[in-house]
Design a protein around this motif. Structure first.
Motif, PDB file in Angstrom:
ATOM      1  N   VAL A 107       0.836  -1.210   0.000  1.00 33.75           N
ATOM      2  CA  VAL A 107       0.000   0.000   0.000  1.00 33.75           C
ATOM      3  C   VAL A 107       0.865   1.252   0.000  1.00 33.75           C
ATOM      4  O   VAL A 107       0.568   2.237  -0.686  1.00 33.75           O
ATOM      5  CB  VAL A 107      -0.960  -0.024   1.206  1.00 33.75           C
ATOM      6  N   THR A 108       1.958   1.235   0.741  1.00 35.58           N
ATOM      7  CA  THR A 108       2.848   2.396   0.783  1.00 35.58           C
ATOM      8  C   THR A 108       3.506   2.630  -0.568  1.00 35.58           C
ATOM      9  O   THR A 108       3.655   3.777  -1.004  1.00 35.58           O
ATOM     10  CB  THR A 108       3.923   2.201   1.863  1.00 35.58           C
ATOM     11  N   LEU A 109       3.898   1.564  -1.246  1.00 30.83           N
ATOM     12  CA  LEU A 109       4.490   1.706  -2.579  1.00 30.83           C
ATOM     13  C   LEU A 109       3.499   2.354  -3.544  1.00 30.83           C
ATOM     14  O   LEU A 109       3.871   3.226  -4.344  1.00 30.83           O
ATOM     15  CB  LEU A 109       4.928   0.343  -3.110  1.00 30.83           C
ATOM     16  N   TRP A 110       2.240   1.928  -3.475  1.00 30.25           N
ATOM     17  CA  TRP A 110       1.232   2.521  -4.343  1.00 30.25           C
ATOM     18  C   TRP A 110       1.046   4.008  -4.045  1.00 30.25           C
ATOM     19  O   TRP A 110       0.861   4.819  -4.950  1.00 30.25           O
ATOM     20  CB  TRP A 110      -0.089   1.777  -4.154  1.00 30.25           C
ATOM     21  N   TRP A 111       1.144   4.363  -2.776  1.00 30.03           N
ATOM     22  CA  TRP A 111       0.947   5.755  -2.382  1.00 30.03           C
ATOM     23  C   TRP A 111       2.144   6.626  -2.737  1.00 30.03           C
ATOM     24  O   TRP A 111       1.987   7.772  -3.166  1.00 30.03           O
ATOM     25  CB  TRP A 111       0.668   5.811  -0.878  1.00 30.03           C
ATOM     26  N   ARG A 112       3.372   6.108  -2.580  1.00 26.48           N
ATOM     27  CA  ARG A 112       4.563   6.920  -2.761  1.00 26.48           C
ATOM     28  C   ARG A 112       5.039   6.967  -4.212  1.00 26.48           C
ATOM     29  O   ARG A 112       5.798   7.870  -4.574  1.00 26.48           O
ATOM     30  CB  ARG A 112       5.693   6.383  -1.889  1.00 26.48           C
ATOM     31  N   MET A 113       4.658   6.020  -5.041  1.00 21.04           N
ATOM     32  CA  MET A 113       5.193   5.965  -6.396  1.00 21.04           C
ATOM     33  C   MET A 113       4.848   7.212  -7.199  1.00 21.04           C
ATOM     34  O   MET A 113       5.658   7.709  -7.982  1.00 21.04           O
ATOM     35  CB  MET A 113       4.664   4.716  -7.114  1.00 21.04           C
ATOM     36  N   GLY A 114       3.640   7.741  -7.032  1.00 24.71           N
ATOM     37  CA  GLY A 114       3.232   8.913  -7.789  1.00 24.71           C
ATOM     38  C   GLY A 114       4.082  10.131  -7.479  1.00 24.71           C
ATOM     39  O   GLY A 114       4.466  10.885  -8.382  1.00 24.71           O
ATOM     40  N   PHE A 115       4.404  10.335  -6.208  1.00 26.99           N
ATOM     41  CA  PHE A 115       5.247  11.471  -5.835  1.00 26.99           C
ATOM     42  C   PHE A 115       6.642  11.325  -6.428  1.00 26.99           C
ATOM     43  O   PHE A 115       7.202  12.279  -6.976  1.00 26.99           O
ATOM     44  CB  PHE A 115       5.320  11.565  -4.309  1.00 26.99           C
ATOM     45  N   ASN A 116       7.220  10.127  -6.331  1.00 24.12           N
ATOM     46  CA  ASN A 116       8.547   9.910  -6.903  1.00 24.12           C
ATOM     47  C   ASN A 116       8.536  10.085  -8.416  1.00 24.12           C
ATOM     48  O   ASN A 116       9.468  10.642  -9.001  1.00 24.12           O
ATOM     49  CB  ASN A 116       9.042   8.502  -6.547  1.00 24.12           C
ATOM     50  N   MET A 117       7.470   9.595  -9.048  1.00 28.37           N
ATOM     51  CA  MET A 117       7.347   9.754 -10.490  1.00 28.37           C
ATOM     52  C   MET A 117       7.304  11.223 -10.882  1.00 28.37           C
ATOM     53  O   MET A 117       7.939  11.643 -11.857  1.00 28.37           O
ATOM     54  CB  MET A 117       6.093   9.034 -10.978  1.00 28.37           C
ATOM     55  N   LEU A 118       6.581  12.030 -10.123  1.00 28.49           N
ATOM     56  CA  LEU A 118       6.447  13.446 -10.442  1.00 28.49           C
ATOM     57  C   LEU A 118       7.790  14.165 -10.355  1.00 28.49           C
ATOM     58  O   LEU A 118       8.137  14.965 -11.234  1.00 28.49           O
ATOM     59  CB  LEU A 118       5.437  14.086  -9.493  1.00 28.49           C
ATOM     60  N   ILE A 119       8.567  13.882  -9.324  1.00 23.11           N
ATOM     61  CA  ILE A 119       9.880  14.524  -9.175  1.00 23.11           C
ATOM     62  C   ILE A 119      10.834  14.061 -10.265  1.00 23.11           C
ATOM     63  O   ILE A 119      11.564  14.876 -10.862  1.00 23.11           O
ATOM     64  CB  ILE A 119      10.461  14.224  -7.786  1.00 23.11           C
ATOM     65  N   PRO A 152      22.774   9.430 -14.079  1.00 20.56           N
ATOM     66  CA  PRO A 152      23.697  10.401 -13.452  1.00 20.56           C
ATOM     67  C   PRO A 152      23.162  11.824 -13.445  1.00 20.56           C
ATOM     68  O   PRO A 152      23.374  12.568 -12.477  1.00 20.56           O
ATOM     69  CB  PRO A 152      24.963  10.282 -14.309  1.00 20.56           C
ATOM     70  N   LEU A 153      22.462  12.226 -14.521  1.00 20.35           N
ATOM     71  CA  LEU A 153      21.934  13.587 -14.569  1.00 20.35           C
ATOM     72  C   LEU A 153      20.727  13.771 -13.646  1.00 20.35           C
ATOM     73  O   LEU A 153      20.329  14.909 -13.379  1.00 20.35           O
ATOM     74  CB  LEU A 153      21.552  13.952 -16.004  1.00 20.35           C
ATOM     75  N   LEU A 154      20.150  12.678 -13.203  1.00 21.80           N
ATOM     76  CA  LEU A 154      19.050  12.752 -12.238  1.00 21.80           C
ATOM     77  C   LEU A 154      19.561  12.701 -10.805  1.00 21.80           C
ATOM     78  O   LEU A 154      18.787  12.459  -9.873  1.00 21.80           O
ATOM     79  CB  LEU A 154      18.060  11.605 -12.465  1.00 21.80           C
ATOM     80  N   GLY A 155      20.855  12.938 -10.611  1.00 26.04           N
ATOM     81  CA  GLY A 155      21.437  12.887  -9.277  1.00 26.04           C
ATOM     82  C   GLY A 155      20.764  13.795  -8.266  1.00 26.04           C
ATOM     83  O   GLY A 155      20.426  13.349  -7.157  1.00 26.04           O
ATOM     84  N   PRO A 156      20.529  15.078  -8.559  1.00 24.61           N
ATOM     85  CA  PRO A 156      19.834  15.934  -7.576  1.00 24.61           C
ATOM     86  C   PRO A 156      18.431  15.448  -7.234  1.00 24.61           C
ATOM     87  O   PRO A 156      18.017  15.505  -6.074  1.00 24.61           O
ATOM     88  CB  PRO A 156      19.800  17.295  -8.278  1.00 24.61           C
ATOM     89  N   SER A 157      17.699  14.962  -8.241  1.00 21.23           N
ATOM     90  CA  SER A 157      16.354  14.443  -7.971  1.00 21.23           C
ATOM     91  C   SER A 157      16.417  13.205  -7.092  1.00 21.23           C
ATOM     92  O   SER A 157      15.622  13.043  -6.160  1.00 21.23           O
ATOM     93  CB  SER A 157      15.642  14.111  -9.288  1.00 21.23           C
ATOM     94  N   SER A 158      17.379  12.315  -7.372  1.00 22.31           N
ATOM     95  CA  SER A 158      17.520  11.101  -6.565  1.00 22.31           C
ATOM     96  C   SER A 158      17.916  11.436  -5.131  1.00 22.31           C
ATOM     97  O   SER A 158      17.434  10.811  -4.184  1.00 22.31           O
ATOM     98  CB  SER A 158      18.558  10.176  -7.201  1.00 22.31           C
ATOM     99  N   PHE A 159      18.788  12.424  -4.963  1.00 20.31           N
ATOM    100  CA  PHE A 159      19.197  12.819  -3.613  1.00 20.31           C
ATOM    101  C   PHE A 159      18.013  13.362  -2.831  1.00 20.31           C
ATOM    102  O   PHE A 159      17.800  12.998  -1.667  1.00 20.31           O
ATOM    103  CB  PHE A 159      20.303  13.865  -3.701  1.00 20.31           C
ATOM    104  N   PHE A 160      17.225  14.217  -3.459  1.00 19.04           N
ATOM    105  CA  PHE A 160      16.048  14.777  -2.792  1.00 19.04           C
ATOM    106  C   PHE A 160      15.057  13.673  -2.423  1.00 19.04           C
ATOM    107  O   PHE A 160      14.541  13.635  -1.286  1.00 19.04           O
ATOM    108  CB  PHE A 160      15.379  15.798  -3.710  1.00 19.04           C
ATOM    109  N   LEU A 161      14.794  12.753  -3.355  1.00 17.21           N
ATOM    110  CA  LEU A 161      13.830  11.692  -3.086  1.00 17.21           C
ATOM    111  C   LEU A 161      14.341  10.717  -2.036  1.00 17.21           C
ATOM    112  O   LEU A 161      13.556  10.194  -1.239  1.00 17.21           O
ATOM    113  CB  LEU A 161      13.513  10.940  -4.386  1.00 17.21           C
ATOM    114  N   LEU A 162      15.629  10.469  -2.015  1.00 13.13           N
ATOM    115  CA  LEU A 162      16.186   9.579  -0.999  1.00 13.13           C
ATOM    116  C   LEU A 162      15.947  10.145   0.396  1.00 13.13           C
ATOM    117  O   LEU A 162      15.489   9.430   1.304  1.00 13.13           O
ATOM    118  CB  LEU A 162      17.683   9.381  -1.253  1.00 13.13           C
ATOM    119  N   ILE A 163      16.244  11.426   0.573  1.00 12.70           N
ATOM    120  CA  ILE A 163      16.040  12.052   1.882  1.00 12.70           C
ATOM    121  C   ILE A 163      14.561  12.051   2.256  1.00 12.70           C
ATOM    122  O   ILE A 163      14.180  11.674   3.378  1.00 12.70           O
ATOM    123  CB  ILE A 163      16.597  13.482   1.887  1.00 12.70           C
TER     124      ILE A 163
END
Length: 314
Positions: free
Chosen positions: A184-196, A229-240
């Motif tokens: 359920v959490t994956l379904w809820w969080r995937m949209g936010f990660n996709m948007l970023i 590699p070019l998505l590094g800032p997005s990945s860092f933000f989403l990781l945190i």
């Protein structure tokens, strides 16, 4: 023969450095104006973040029972954590939940963003469907998940029984209960990660992928060596953000399983809630909250110091 006599040496005149145009009364006025605009937000931050945190730290040093003033016991509550098996079980569940949800939700979000960034039919509709869970609260999402994973009347078990397969004990089994919370959490969080990630993909210059294609790179090589590699800032933000959310997960766990069965899905926030509001031991619950805060700050600080992709620009 006439000898030329050199005149006295003239010392070069030092040119004073140009005066900064940003100094003086104008700059001070802009500074005051900036603080004036920031003052409402800073006031709210102090009232609703700093003051509650400070008060929670004070309460964590007391023995309380929900009635009357607490008794100061120093670090007694923190020492009690060391010998509390439920605390360690909740901490382990929190770490396991974080280790599963964070990479999986980020991978699913990246995959969805790559699809929606390509020439795909009905991209707008698919984007809206994936982002839809973000528009509802965690409690509503958990209630939808309960309709799907209820072991008596849920959609999944009803479908399994319809085809002659045994049902799954989503609420009474430890592993299925934990799996239902993760799904359920994956379904809820995937949209936010996709948007970023989608915003990050649209900021990458098309010339870079075109150059990689002309050099003979396959689709996977372009994704692996150019896009990621070019998505590094997005990945860092989403990781945190995903780790902090996973540390603080409450509503989905509380609605789906209530922390059961036998603390199999209990996390630190649900344990702190039960301790503070069911057993009325607010001091011990505040100590759990302070430990959770310190873990979040420690992880963020380590990632900020070690992750160099946070400042990457293309």
């Amino acid at each position: 023969m006439t000898t030329a006599t050199a005149g006295p040496a003239v010392a070069p005149t030092a040119t004073p450095p140009p005066r900064s145009r940003r100094s003086g009364p104008g700059l001070r006025g802009e500074t005051r104006a900036a603080y004036g605009f920031l003052a409402p937000a800073l006031l709210l931050l102090v009232l609703f973040v700093a003051v509650p945190l400070a008060w929670a730290a004070v309460i964590s040093l007391q023995r309380t029972n929900g009635f009357g003033a607490g008794t100061f016991i120093g670090l007694g509550n923190y020492a009690r954590l060391l010998s509390d098996p439920t605390f360690w079980r909740s901490a382990l569940n929190t770490l396991l939940f974080t280790a599963l949800v964070t990479p999986l939700s980020m991978a699913l979000g990246l995959g969805a963003a790559l699809l929606l960034n390509s020439v795909l039919p009905a991209r707008g509709l698919l984007r809206s469907v994936l982002i839809l869970p973000m528009a509802v609260s965690g409690v509503a999402t958990a209630l939808i998940g309960l309709l799907v994973f209820d072991q008596n009347t849920g959609v999944v078990d009803s479908a399994l029984r319809a085809v002659g397969l045994p049902s799954i004990s989503w609420q009474s089994g430890s592993a299925p209960a934990f799996a239902s919370v993760v799904l359920v959490t994956l379904w809820w969080r995937m949209g936010f990660n996709m948007l970023i990630y989608l915003a990050g993909l649209q900021g990458i210059s098309p010339e870079l992928t075109e150059a990689a294609t002309l050099d003979g790179c396959t689709t996977w090589q372009r994704i692996r060596y150019v896009t990621i590699p070019l998505l590094g800032p997005s990945s860092f933000f989403l990781l945190i953000m995903n780790v902090i959310y996973s540390f603080q997960v409450f509503d989905i766990v509380y609605v789906l399983t209530g922390g059961g069965p036998q603390n199999a899905t209990s996390v630190l926030v649900t344990y702190a809630y039960d301790t503070g509001f069911d057993t009325r031991d607010q001091g011990y619950a505040a100590a759990i909250g302070i430990v959770l805060l310190l873990l979040s700050l420690l992880f963020t600080a380590v990632q900020w110091r070690t992750n160099r992709s946070r400042d990457l620009v293309d």
